[in-house]
Design an enzyme around this catalytic site. Sequence first.
Site, PDB file in Angstrom:
ATOM      1  N   THR A 136      28.290  33.945  46.383  1.00 44.18           N
ATOM      2  CA  THR A 136      29.122  35.124  46.070  1.00 44.18           C
ATOM      3  C   THR A 136      28.371  35.938  45.015  1.00 44.18           C
ATOM      4  O   THR A 136      27.383  35.447  44.438  1.00 44.18           O
ATOM      5  CB  THR A 136      30.494  34.703  45.478  1.00 44.18           C
ATOM      6  N   TYR A 178      32.572  27.961  30.243  1.00 44.56           N
ATOM      7  CA  TYR A 178      33.150  28.084  31.590  1.00 44.56           C
ATOM      8  C   TYR A 178      33.739  26.746  32.028  1.00 44.56           C
ATOM      9  O   TYR A 178      34.860  26.682  32.548  1.00 44.56           O
ATOM     10  CB  TYR A 178      32.042  28.544  32.538  1.00 44.56           C
ATOM     11  N   ASP A 185      42.964  42.767  41.346  1.00 47.58           N
ATOM     12  CA  ASP A 185      41.618  42.615  40.800  1.00 47.58           C
ATOM     13  C   ASP A 185      41.401  43.698  39.739  1.00 47.58           C
ATOM     14  O   ASP A 185      42.083  44.721  39.756  1.00 47.58           O
ATOM     15  CB  ASP A 185      40.549  42.758  41.902  1.00 47.58           C
ATOM     16  N   ASP A 244      44.234  43.334  35.372  1.00 47.67           N
ATOM     17  CA  ASP A 244      43.394  42.432  34.586  1.00 47.67           C
ATOM     18  C   ASP A 244      44.250  41.203  34.277  1.00 47.67           C
ATOM     19  O   ASP A 244      45.257  41.304  33.562  1.00 47.67           O
ATOM     20  CB  ASP A 244      42.975  43.141  33.289  1.00 47.67           C
ATOM     21  N   VAL A 245      43.847  40.041  34.789  1.00 49.10           N
ATOM     22  CA  VAL A 245      44.704  38.853  34.650  1.00 49.10           C
ATOM     23  C   VAL A 245      44.794  38.357  33.209  1.00 49.10           C
ATOM     24  O   VAL A 245      45.643  37.531  32.898  1.00 49.10           O
ATOM     25  CB  VAL A 245      44.261  37.691  35.573  1.00 49.10           C
ATOM     26  N   LYS A 268      37.572  25.800  33.115  1.00 55.26           N
ATOM     27  CA  LYS A 268      37.940  25.286  34.441  1.00 55.26           C
ATOM     28  C   LYS A 268      38.569  23.897  34.334  1.00 55.26           C
ATOM     29  O   LYS A 268      39.386  23.511  35.171  1.00 55.26           O
ATOM     30  CB  LYS A 268      36.713  25.279  35.359  1.00 55.26           C
ATOM     31  N   SER A 328      36.614  24.384  39.464  1.00 52.64           N
ATOM     32  CA  SER A 328      35.168  24.383  39.749  1.00 52.64           C
ATOM     33  C   SER A 328      34.612  22.969  39.639  1.00 52.64           C
ATOM     34  O   SER A 328      35.175  22.134  38.912  1.00 52.64           O
ATOM     35  CB  SER A 328      34.458  25.275  38.721  1.00 52.64           C
TER      36      SER A 328
HETATM   37  N1  LIG Z   1      30.813  30.905  43.584  1.00 52.25           N
HETATM   38  C1  LIG Z   1      30.865  29.624  43.223  1.00 52.25           C
HETATM   39  O1  LIG Z   1      29.951  28.818  43.501  1.00 52.25           O
HETATM   40  C2  LIG Z   1      32.052  29.114  42.447  1.00 52.25           C
HETATM   41  C3  LIG Z   1      32.061  27.763  42.084  1.00 52.25           C
HETATM   42  C4  LIG Z   1      33.134  27.262  41.376  1.00 52.25           C
HETATM   43  C5  LIG Z   1      34.218  28.074  41.068  1.00 52.25           C
HETATM   44  N2  LIG Z   1      34.184  29.380  41.416  1.00 52.25           N
HETATM   45  C6  LIG Z   1      35.357  30.178  41.041  1.00 52.25           C
HETATM   46  O2  LIG Z   1      35.819  30.897  42.146  1.00 52.25           O
HETATM   47  C7  LIG Z   1      36.494  32.068  41.698  1.00 52.25           C
HETATM   48  C8  LIG Z   1      35.973  33.273  42.466  1.00 52.25           C
HETATM   49  O3  LIG Z   1      34.606  33.438  42.147  1.00 52.25           O
HETATM   50  P1  LIG Z   1      33.559  34.078  43.153  1.00 52.25           P
HETATM   51  O4  LIG Z   1      32.428  33.126  43.258  1.00 52.25           O
HETATM   52  O5  LIG Z   1      34.254  34.579  44.362  1.00 52.25           O
HETATM   53  O6  LIG Z   1      33.026  35.280  42.226  1.00 52.25           O
HETATM   54  P2  LIG Z   1      33.157  36.862  42.340  1.00 52.25           P
HETATM   55  O7  LIG Z   1      32.548  37.374  41.101  1.00 52.25           O
HETATM   56  O8  LIG Z   1      32.646  37.327  43.658  1.00 52.25           O
HETATM   57  O9  LIG Z   1      34.734  37.102  42.334  1.00 52.25           O
HETATM   58  C9  LIG Z   1      35.507  37.042  41.162  1.00 52.25           C
HETATM   59  C10 LIG Z   1      36.528  38.149  41.235  1.00 52.25           C
HETATM   60  O10 LIG Z   1      37.385  38.043  40.080  1.00 52.25           O
HETATM   61  C11 LIG Z   1      37.562  39.365  39.584  1.00 52.25           C
HETATM   62  N3  LIG Z   1      37.902  39.335  38.172  1.00 52.25           N
HETATM   63  C12 LIG Z   1      37.078  39.048  37.122  1.00 52.25           C
HETATM   64  N4  LIG Z   1      37.735  39.185  35.976  1.00 52.25           N
HETATM   65  C13 LIG Z   1      39.001  39.570  36.287  1.00 52.25           C
HETATM   66  C14 LIG Z   1      40.150  39.872  35.523  1.00 52.25           C
HETATM   67  N5  LIG Z   1      40.124  39.844  34.186  1.00 52.25           N
HETATM   68  N6  LIG Z   1      41.292  40.219  36.170  1.00 52.25           N
HETATM   69  C15 LIG Z   1      41.320  40.281  37.527  1.00 52.25           C
HETATM   70  N7  LIG Z   1      40.251  40.022  38.295  1.00 52.25           N
HETATM   71  C16 LIG Z   1      39.112  39.662  37.686  1.00 52.25           C
HETATM   72  C17 LIG Z   1      36.235  40.058  39.821  1.00 52.25           C
HETATM   73  O11 LIG Z   1      36.342  41.464  39.746  1.00 52.25           O
HETATM   74  C18 LIG Z   1      35.887  39.540  41.198  1.00 52.25           C
HETATM   75  O12 LIG Z   1      36.422  40.361  42.216  1.00 52.25           O
HETATM   76  C19 LIG Z   1      36.270  32.149  40.190  1.00 52.25           C
HETATM   77  O13 LIG Z   1      37.420  31.665  39.532  1.00 52.25           O
HETATM   78  C20 LIG Z   1      35.091  31.219  39.986  1.00 52.25           C
HETATM   79  O14 LIG Z   1      35.074  30.688  38.683  1.00 52.25           O
HETATM   80  C21 LIG Z   1      33.130  29.919  42.095  1.00 52.25           C
END
Ligand SMILES: NC(=O)c1ccc[n+]([C@@H]2O[C@H](COP(=O)([O-])OP(=O)(O)OC[C@H]3O[C@@H](n4cnc5c(N)ncnc54)[C@H](O)[C@@H]3O)[C@@H](O)[C@H]2O)c1
Length: 250
Positions: free
Chosen positions: A189, A154, A37, A63-64, A158, A141
């Site tokens: 989240t 976004y 992360d 950083d991905v 996705k 997503s």
């Molecule tokens: N929460 C929702 O309803 C939802 C819905 C659809 C998709 N998603 C997807 O699920 C995944 C996780 O999201 P979440 O809801 O747990 O959010 P979150 O913000 O809690 O977690 C995302 C994590 O990714 C990390 N991150 C961000 N940029 C980064 C980078 N450049 N390199 C490495 N790490 C990085 C952040 O630090 C964080 O820990 C994401 O891909 C998001 O798009 C979430």
Amino acid sequence: MRRFEDRAVLITGAASGIGQATALRIAEEGGRIFCLDVQAEAVEATAKQARELGAEAVAMECDVSDEGAVDRAVAACVERFGKLDALAHVAGILRFSHTHEMDTDTWRRIQSINTDGTFFVCRAALPHLVASKGNIVNVSSVAAKAGLAYGACYAASKGAVLAFTKALAVEYGKEGVRVNSVCPGSIKTPMTRGGAGLPKDADMKLVLRQMALDQPRGPETVASVIAFLASDDAAHVNGVDILIDGGTLA
Ligand SMILES: NC(=O)c1ccc[n+]([C@@H]2O[C@H](COP(=O)([O-])OP(=O)(O)OC[C@H]3O[C@@H](n4cnc5c(N)ncnc54)[C@H](O)[C@@H]3O)[C@@H](O)[C@H]2O)c1
């Protein structure tokens, strides 16, 4: 259930939300986890929690969207565990904006993390997954499947994750590597907290289309599906995208 006994699993976005829940779920099931992360302290906290559950767990800042950093992290994971059995690529960002007001830097930042990042992480992991006949679970997503107002950038990123995942499933399936994705929606989240930065004049009728039929749920509801896909329970599942959205798109 101990489906990940002696399995080496790399999890991105493991500091928070769905990635953290996935790391802990796989750790609970006996997995050896390597957590990445950008949030260094928070990802170390996830690994510490996993170790308290009795798992072998390592955290690394990464950083991905930085391909060199991704290559080094995957190499460090394989050096530590001697192999890689599964990749759960969860890291991602969401930014809302009226599309005609979005600046190019923001567009590129979202694409570089969500789209390029998916490519970089999968590319680095694939040779090791071919060797282990392992698998990938990418996180897309509901935004890839139904219009997300104010989230066009976004959604585009996705959609790319979905198409990329299916292409990999076909390209690497004959080598015994499965590649699947999940499409969450309405998961509680930090990303979705407090309206997630919607424009102040957002038309909420458009936004509410994306809400679950009954209620938003926690990240563990996505972690359990990622764990299923990454386990041998899904041995004959390749190239699917599973909606985890509380019926939003039903
Ligand atoms: N929460 C929702 O309803 C939802 C819905 C659809 C998709 N998603 C997807 O699920 C995944 C996780 O999201 P979440 O809801 O747990 O959010 P979150 O913000 O809690 O977690 C995302 C994590 O990714 C990390 N991150 C961000 N940029 C980064 C980078 N450049 N390199 C490495 N790490 C990085 C952040 O630090 C964080 O820990 C994401 O891909 C998001 O798009 C979430």
